[in-house]
Structure formats: C-alpha cells, structure tokens
Design an enzyme around this catalytic site. Structure first.
Site, mmCIF file in Angstrom:
data_model
loop_
_atom_site.group_PDB
_atom_site.id
_atom_site.type_symbol
_atom_site.label_atom_id
_atom_site.label_comp_id
_atom_site.label_asym_id
_atom_site.label_seq_id
_atom_site.Cartn_x
_atom_site.Cartn_y
_atom_site.Cartn_z
ATOM 1 N N TYR A 17 22.561 39.500 57.546
ATOM 2 C CA TYR A 17 23.621 40.267 58.366
ATOM 3 C C TYR A 17 25.428 40.033 58.064
ATOM 4 O O TYR A 17 25.765 40.741 58.229
ATOM 5 C CB TYR A 17 22.835 39.175 59.544
ATOM 6 C CG TYR A 17 24.105 39.452 60.604
ATOM 7 C CD1 TYR A 17 24.455 39.952 62.228
ATOM 8 C CD2 TYR A 17 24.882 38.001 61.009
ATOM 9 C CE1 TYR A 17 25.148 40.185 62.363
ATOM 10 C CE2 TYR A 17 25.571 38.111 62.216
ATOM 11 C CZ TYR A 17 25.436 39.508 62.920
ATOM 12 O OH TYR A 17 26.763 38.885 64.504
ATOM 13 N N ASP A 41 29.051 38.459 72.929
ATOM 14 C CA ASP A 41 30.148 38.357 71.684
ATOM 15 C C ASP A 41 31.519 39.008 71.899
ATOM 16 O O ASP A 41 32.387 39.610 72.464
ATOM 17 C CB ASP A 41 29.998 38.483 70.686
ATOM 18 C CG ASP A 41 30.673 38.650 69.517
ATOM 19 O OD1 ASP A 41 31.990 37.557 69.774
ATOM 20 O OD2 ASP A 41 31.036 39.441 68.218
#
Lengths: 126, 126
Positions: A17, A41
């Site tokens: 990732y 986020d």
C-alpha cells in the site's frame, strides 16, 4: 479466543500500500479497497464511502511526486496501525506529512476502513 | 467543514492518561472514560464495554510497577492516535510493549472508544 495470526500477511499488504501511495496510479490505490470501504483522511474530515469516492480522493494526489517511508507498524487481529512519512513535491513546493493511519482488513485482505490521523501541525514545508 | 481545533485539549488529555497508566489507580483510569465507552486492547481481542468492564480490565495491571513514555502523537478532529512505550515490572520480570493506540473523545473530553494495536511480536523482555 483463538484467531489466525495475520501479522505477516497484513505487514506485506501495508508495505505494498505504501509503495502504491508513492508510485501507484489511482486504480492501483483503489484496488486495495473493498467495494463498500470507507476512507477518512484526515480523521474528522469527510468520510469517502465506496470505490468511486475513494478514487476521487486519490486523484487529488496523482500528478505530484511522492515518497513514502514506514516508521512504525503494529498489526493486531484484522487491523493495522502505522506511522509513516509522506513527502510530496508539486512544482517548487515540497512538504512532509507524518500521519498515523489505521486500516481494517476483511478476510480477503481488502481494506474496509482507512483512517489517517494528522493535522496542519504535522505538515512540514521542506 | 469548520470544526474547533481540539489539538491542545486532547494532547493534554493524552499526556494525563499516560501518566495515569504509569501511576494511577483503577478509578483514576476509569475516570477518563464515558459511561458507555468501549476498550479493545489488543485490537482483535475482547471489547470491554462500559465502566465496570473497563475497571476489570485495568485491575489486571494494578500491582505492577509501570512507566510510560509518549513517542508520537497525532490529534485529528475529535480523535487521537499515538505510539507510546510501556514498561511493566512484576517481581523479577520486566517487559516493554510499544502499542499504537487510538482514542475517540466526546465533547466533554471523555474517552468513548479506545483501541490498542499490538501483538506478542511487540513485547520485549528486558
């Protein structure tokens, strides 16, 4: 309560990732997520729900030059928490952010919930 | 989306919480939590729900000698994520654990959800 140890599997996924955050396309990044995943986020901001919304979120960072470095990782059950360094360069501007992220994984290893903890105080202009 | 910056308030609370993990009583620790709070430590293990269950969880660590040290803290919205070092001594045994924890706070600054990310691989015998 017995449960399979997913430390190695999830450690490898977190490394892949972070490599994709540095070098991947929007599709590469979206491929980590389950269909109904959520992405928050920073935490406290908008929660992006589903692959289309998540693709929209990531398209904002494509076009910049990026580097990532894992600082600390903890895998616990089906989840991971990690502190990493992200350096983003766009034109003459270069900045460093060091979020702590948490990720919940489903049994197929796809992300069902990602949360990134950081605030303006954690952004450093380089 | 405008939201109040709780960085200073929640930073102070995390510091007081880690001081209580080192030196506090069960009551001191339970006082950080809202009535219907959840505590999951480690993540993937049992979720303790409510103050009585949380008191039961903490009574297991009272009677040991403890030290805590904050390594990295991120405050984001109404939540905090932090990496800290916990050294626990019981008799001749001394060990160090370095969890990453996440905490959700309510508007009164009480903890509504605590999660601690660590596994056996993160425990070091000193």
């Amino acid at each position: 309560m017995p449960r399979p140890d997913r430390t190695q599997e999830l450690t490898e996924t977190v490394h892949r990732y972070l490599a994709a955050v540095a070098n991947g396309s929007v599709d590469d990044l979206v491929a980590f997520y389950a269909d109904d995943a959520t992405l928050e986020d920073p935490v406290g901001g908008e929660v992006h729900i589903g692959k289309a919304a998540i693709a929209g979120f990531y398209s904002a960072i494509i076009g910049t030059e990026r580097e990532t470095e894992l600082v600390t990782l903890r895998v616990s059950g089906n989840e991971a928490a990690f502190h990493f360094r992200l350096i983003v360069a766009a034109g003459d501007n270069k900045m460093q952010i060091e979020p702590i992220e948490t990720i919940v994984f489903n049994s197929e290893g796809k992300v069902t919930a990602m949360k990134a903890y950081w605030s303006a105080a954690d952004v450093k202009r380089l």
